[in-house]
Scaffold this motif. Structure first.
Motif, short mmCIF file in Angstrom:
data_model
loop_
_atom_site.label_atom_id
_atom_site.label_comp_id
_atom_site.label_asym_id
_atom_site.label_seq_id
_atom_site.Cartn_x
_atom_site.Cartn_y
_atom_site.Cartn_z
N PRO A 158 59.94 -34.55 -14.06
CA PRO A 158 59.55 -33.29 -13.40
C PRO A 158 60.74 -32.66 -12.68
N LYS A 196 59.13 -25.01 -9.76
CA LYS A 196 57.87 -25.46 -10.33
C LYS A 196 57.99 -25.84 -11.80
N TYR A 197 58.91 -25.20 -12.53
CA TYR A 197 59.00 -25.42 -13.97
C TYR A 197 60.42 -25.81 -14.37
N HIS A 226 54.83 -29.06 -16.52
CA HIS A 226 55.98 -28.48 -15.84
C HIS A 226 57.05 -28.01 -16.82
#
Length: 617
Positions: A103, A108-109, A138
């Protein structure tokens, strides 16, 4: 020396609003981010230099923004760019899949931008399928390619596809103008349009050309500097060439072409550019198509002025000749001669549609005058002939000689046409032309009708003027002629209406067919002989044909036929009725078997001949 950054990098858009010419795509991506409708895999495809990678970077940056980050935050840790041209193996894709599981540390991505994705091998595509279809929540994949057709369908079905279009010349020129103003460069609008046209829809190419030309010309960017640096022919060359073509100046046109070759341009470049110039003049002929002209305002005004000197028939013929030369250029053994021959043909085009002799002087005058029934007394006859125009010298020496209408002279051999002696050659051609359209009647006919005063006056007015078939004057003359016909009432009571039998009608029909067959009009004679005409009622002649093509041919050529029948049958109320019956086509033999059956019915002995010699079809 200070480090120089090329304009393609320096002015790379940082927001969707800065992207040039892709408003539909940028609006879609912005709305998808705002409404949380962004797909897990996106495919950006389109030509080079239109903003695919730029939009991918802006999207990767924008989806991680939440308002708390710094203004210059680029989220470099969350964006991974992979060049599929050099990392196209299965191992490279496996390493990528291993990284996807981790992650993001910031934001966030995690966004994976795979450029030139069509370069991946078949096995690499297959290894990527599962991860592309069901990635971690993600991870977002953005694939970019210039050749969408090389990507396998299983990849395409898992992606949301965005097709980027080429940058228009107008948008590219406006963006170049914005950059020139930022750099304090005084650039001509026509110069920026030439750069935009040379870029062929790629903004990155336009910026690279812009940097090169600025290095050459400095702070003053002129059209001349751009054409010299880019080795392109200037508009002025084609404007001058077209002007010489319109003036029929072949020597200076060939000298201009030779001068163009001396500058290092080849003939193919010159003739293709001339064809494009004719196309631009064509779109200037109508107000609705002027927007298709992708040039600056100064050049557009020149196009509009020169377009007024031409017309559509001339431009269509010129385009055809230039395009034909373009197609033959590579296969020609003498390419220079091919282009020069095309230029001579172009300069010989008479765009006013007038017939000229070898001295370039007008020799004959075509007058289209079709007299209506109301102009005649007694018989009704309509003809169209070419009237010779007396020369200027003859008119001066013979002021009383005026051009007169040429009328049919079937039964009046003593009647002659007033033609100057100097134009005796033309008169011979006129008489030959008349003989082609005047079948000899099988029985004596009445004396030819005479024109009334209104017809003679109108005919004289038309004959006095030299009218081109494609000129505005001819259109006005024809309109005046049509208006004059409306003012004259037809006295049908004076037209003959003699009765006749079906045998008489069929005999004159056969005579007309035989006459035109001798004149060489074989197709019309064959069509008229396809069926025996029948008489319906008193005045309706009915013929049935096997197909509509023959019907159209007869309808187009029925004028001489009807005039012949009306004159010989002494009835000007005859009508021709043509019907089509597809079933009648069966009587024609097309296949070898049908031909054989038709011959066998005529002569049964042919069957014995076939059996004796064991013949086959």
């Amino acid at each position: 020396m200070e480090h120089f950054v090329v304009s393609a990098r320096k002015y790379r858009p940082q927001t969707f609003k800065d992207v040039v010419g892709q408003q539909a795509i940028t609006n879609t991506l912005t709305n998808a981010i705002e409404h949380n409708h962004l797909a897990q895999a996106l495919l950006f495809c389109g030509p080079r230099g239109v903003g695919k990678t730029t939009c991918a970077r802006i999207l990767a940056k924008k989806i991680n923004q939440d308002g708390t980050e710094r203004e210059d935050e680029d989220f470099a840790f969350n964006i991974f760019e992979l060049d599929a041209a050099s990392n196209n193996s299965v191992d490279d894709i496996r390493n990528l899949i291993d990284q996807v599981r981790i992650p993001p540390q910031i934001g966030k991505y995690k966004v994976y931008i795979i450029d030139e994705v069509h370069m991946l091998s078949q096995s690499a595509f297959n290894a990527f399928l599962k991860t592309l279809e069901e990635p971690p929540k993600h991870a977002i994949f953005i694939l970019a390619t210039t050749e969408k057709h090389k990507i396998i369908p299983t990849i395409l079905s898992r992606c949301q596809i965005f097709d980027f279009k080429r940058i228009t010349v107008k948008d590219a020129a406006e963006y170049l103008k914005y950059i020139a103003e930022n750099q304090g460069i005084n650039a001509e609008e026509d110069a920026l349009h030439i750069i935009a046209q040379k870029a062929d829809g790629a903004m990155r190419d336009a910026l690279s050309i812009f940097d090169r030309v600025v290095s050459f010309s400095g702070k003053e960017l002129t059209r001349k500097a751009v054409t010299e640096n880019l080795n392109v022919l200037d508009y002025d060359t084609y404007f001058k060439a077209t002007g010489l073509i319109l003036e029929h100046d072949i020597p200076n046109l060939l000298l201009l072409y030779n001068k163009t070759l001396s500058y290092g341009f080849d003939g193919h470049h010159f003739i293709s550019g001339l064809a494009s110039h004719f196309r631009d003049l064509m779109v200037c002929q109508h107000t609705d198509t002027i927007n298709l002209l992708e040039v600056g305002d100064g050049a557009k005004q020149q196009y509009l002025e020169q377009a007024k000197k031409t017309n559509n028939p001339f431009l269509l013929r010129a385009l055809d000749l230039a395009n034909e030369c373009d197609l033959k250029y590579k296969s020609s053994r003498n390419q220079r001669l091919l282009v020069e021959l095309t230029l001579m043909k172009l300069a010989s085009l008479g765009f006013d549609a007038e017939k000229k002799n070898f001295n370039g002087e007008l020799n004959t005058q075509s007058v289209d005058f079709i007299a209506p029934a109301s102009f005649y007394k007694g018989k009704h006859t309509e003809r169209t002939f070419e009237q010779p125009t007396p020369s200027a010298e003859h008119q001066e020496s013979n002021p009383k000689v005026q051009p007169s209408l040429v009328t049919p002279q079937q039964n009046n051999p003593e009647k002659t046409v007033n033609i100057p002696k100097k134009d005796a050659e033309v008169a011979t051609l006129v008489e030959e032309e008349k003989s082609n359209y005047e079948p000899q009647p099988s029985k004596p006919v009445q004396k030819e009708p005479q024109l009334d005063e209104s017809a003679k006056k109108l005919g004289m007015d038309i004959a006095k003027k030299r009218i081109s078939a494609l000129s505005i004057s001819s259109l006005k003359a024809k309109k005046a002629h049509e208006d004059s016909k409306k003012d004259v009432s037809i006295d049908y009571s004076k037209l003959p209406r003699s009765s006749f039998t079906e045998e008489q009608m069929q005999q004159h029909w056969e005579d007309f067919v035989a006459h035109i067959d001798k004149k060489g009009r074989k197709i019309l004679a064959s069509n008229l002989g396809a069926d025996i005409p029948k008489l319906q009622g008193e005045n309706v002649i009915w013929i049935e044909l096997p197909n509509s093509t023959m019907k159209k041919e007869i309808e187009r050529e029925q004028y001489d036929l009807m005039e012949y029948l009306k004159t010989n049958l002494n009835n000007y109320f005859i009508e021709l009725k043509i019907t089509v019956n597809e079933a009648t086509a069966k009587k024609f033999a097309f296949t070898p078997e049908e031909k054989y059956e038709k011959l066998r019915k005529k002569n049964p002995a042919i069957d014995l001949l076939r059996q004796t010699f064991d013949l086959d079809l």
